[in-house]
Design an enzyme around this catalytic site. Structure first.
Site, short mmCIF file in Angstrom:
data_model
loop_
_atom_site.label_atom_id
_atom_site.label_comp_id
_atom_site.label_asym_id
_atom_site.label_seq_id
_atom_site.Cartn_x
_atom_site.Cartn_y
_atom_site.Cartn_z
N HIS A 116 0.88 -1.25 -0.01
CA HIS A 116 -0.02 0.02 -0.31
C HIS A 116 0.89 1.32 0.04
CE1 HIS A 116 -3.41 -2.78 1.43
NE2 HIS A 116 -2.23 -3.31 2.04
N SER A 126 15.09 21.83 -15.63
CA SER A 126 13.91 22.56 -16.11
C SER A 126 14.52 24.06 -16.84
CB SER A 126 13.05 22.91 -14.65
OG SER A 126 12.31 23.99 -14.82
N LYS A 164 15.89 22.07 -10.37
CA LYS A 164 15.35 20.78 -10.88
C LYS A 164 16.15 19.68 -11.68
CE LYS A 164 11.01 20.22 -11.23
NZ LYS A 164 10.09 19.49 -10.64
N GLU A 174 9.92 8.69 -16.57
CA GLU A 174 8.34 8.84 -17.08
C GLU A 174 7.80 8.65 -18.31
OE1 GLU A 174 7.57 13.16 -15.00
OE2 GLU A 174 9.67 13.00 -15.50
#
Ligand code: ARG
Length: 472
Positions: free
Chosen positions: A170, A291, A297, A304
């Site tokens: 979980h 970024s 970043k 992804e």
């Protein structure tokens, strides 16, 4: 195409040279636009030429065409293969598809014998053969790519066999596991993916060539010879089935979808692990992006994108399944819509597998952060309950209850289980003594789970050795 060309209405292009015999008018521009597949089926060029060379050799050997015609055809096809490989081939939309583009060029090169190549064959068995060969090639490439991923995971597992990290259920800390164990979970998945592609390959490896349009042919062809020449195990046994089914491609997409699902889960973990909140592992600059506005970043874009690829791969599976559903036997032009989804999915899976292997090789776990996280969230509560069972002879259900009370006490004091004083423990269960602390450390916890397939470093090393041997 010279002589064969029929004239359309004045000022319009000629009717198709391959089947223009019963046609007087040229196709409407929209007819050509919806009908032409050369824009994508040019990717079958190498397979189409290999199939035609095998067919021509067989026709020659069976004396269905003259030996010198077979030789001329073969020489012409070899030249076309070179032209296409060199980017020197003018593909024509008017010639509809790869089969007619190649045949038309063959006629330019070798003249009359070119017209004999299509004896005892149809574009229906031709395209079924080309496409099987293409999917088979990509299946082999996928199997190799999966083995590269497995090797990368094995190296990570080996190096991190002792590194303790939290195991989750979980997405809540559950029990300590090892980094190596976690990597090996993906090895198992990749191995099953590889086996699914192997199984699919074995089933698809039958040759449709010689099924002709749908019913076979009256010529004395040798389908076993063409099947063998193209590396198939045997010819397809039913000509209707041979030209009609695309289940080999559906099976490829199905295996690809499952594989991409596994990659997606792995990629998601890389995304999570590289956040400031987790800090479990780091992808180097080679697999991160910056970024344009936020200088601090480091984004895991490759992970992804791997996570996302399953979308188009499953989409391809759905697209092909819907195209095939409800089609009567044998060939229908609907089936020309079989290729683009498969091409797109194969490309997506190829880059996803390569990027996944690249990231696994690049990934640096942070053993300190992993150990710290493993100790959080009362992750050794099960070890404590097991201790109560083993040392005090408590039934597990009761031990579970007592441990729950101990976790509650620790939570009230704001400490983790290893830091709960013995007095507080004895207040819950007087028979507990200080030897309990030995099982509350995360390393001991992981090491103790030495059942077959468990997370203990020894188990992990044994599995690494087993897979290394299997892959060599
Ligand atoms: N381009 C066609 C395809 O991809 C080749 C087969 C055409 N056959 C036919 N009977 N029109 O399906």
């Amino acid at each position: 195409m010279g002589e064969d060309r029929r004239e359309g209405k004045p000022g319009e292009p000629a009717a198709n040279a391959m089947w223009g015999g019963r046609f007087e008018q040229a196709p409407d521009a929209l007819m050509t636009a919806i009908n032409a597949s050369i824009g994508f089926d040019r990717r079958l060029a190498a397979q189409d030429i290999a199939g035609s060379r095998a067919h021509a050799a067989m026709l020659g050997a069976q004396k269905i065409i003259a030996a010198e015609d077979a030789r001329a055809i073969d020489r012409g096809l070899a030249q076309i293969a070179d032209e296409i490989a060199a980017g020197d081939f003018a593909f024509s939309e008017a010639l509809e598809d790869i089969h007619m583009n190649v045949e038309a060029r063959l006629a330019e090169i070798v003249g009359e014998p070119a017209g004999r190549l299509h004896t005892a064959r149809s574009r229906n068995d031709q395209v079924a053969t080309d496409f099987r060969l293409w999917v088979r090639d990509r299946t082999d490439a996928t199997i190799a790519a999966l083995e590269r991923l497995m090797r990368a995971l094995l190296d990570q597992a080996d190096a991190g066999a002792d590194v303790v990290m939290p195991g989750f259920t979980h997405l809540q800390v559950a029990q300590p596991v090892t980094w190596g164990h976690h990597m090996m979970a993906y090895v198992e998945m990749a191995a099953r993916d590889r086996d699914r592609f192997r199984d699919a390959r074995a089933r698809m490896n039958e040759c449709p060539l010689g099924a002709a349009a749908l019913a076979g042919t009256s010529f004395a062809i040798d389908r076993h010879a063409t099947a063998a020449a193209l590396g198939f195990d045997r010819p397809c046994a039913n000509s209707l089935d041979a030209v009609s089914d695309r289940d080999f491609a559906m099976e490829f997409l199905s295996a690809a979808t499952i594989c991409a699902t596994h990659l997606s889960r792995m990629a998601e973990e890389l995304v999570l692990w590289s956040t400031a909140q987790f800090r479990f592992a780091r992808l180097s600059d080679s697999f991160s992006t910056g970024s344009s506005i936020m200088p601090q970043k480091r984004n895991p874009d490759a992970a992804e994108l791997v996570r996302a690829k399953v979308g188009r791969i499953l989409g391809a599976q759905v697209a092909l399944t819907v195209v095939m559903k409800g089609l009567p036997l044998a060939y229908s032009k609907d089936m020309q819509e079989d290729k683009e989804p498969v091409f797109d999915a194969a490309d997506a899976l190829e880059i996803a597998l390569a990027a996944a292997a690249g990231m696994v090789r690049d990934l640096k776990p942070d053993p300190e952060a992993l150990k710290r996280a493993a100790a959080q969230g009362f992750s050794t509560a099960t070890d404590l309950a097991d201790w109560l069972v083993r040392v005090l002879g408590m039934p597990f259900r009761q031990a579970h209850h007592v441990t729950g009370a101990l976790v509650k006490a620790a939570e009230a004091q704001g400490v983790d289980l290893p830091d709960l004083p013995i007095e507080a423990m004895q207040a819950v269960e007087p028979r507990i003594d200080a030897s309990v602390y030995a099982v509350l450390g995360v390393e001991n916890s992981a090491r103790s789970r030495s059942s077959y397939g468990g997370t203990a470093p020894d188990q992990v090393r044994a599995q690494v050795a087993r897979w290394r041997a299997a892959l060599s």
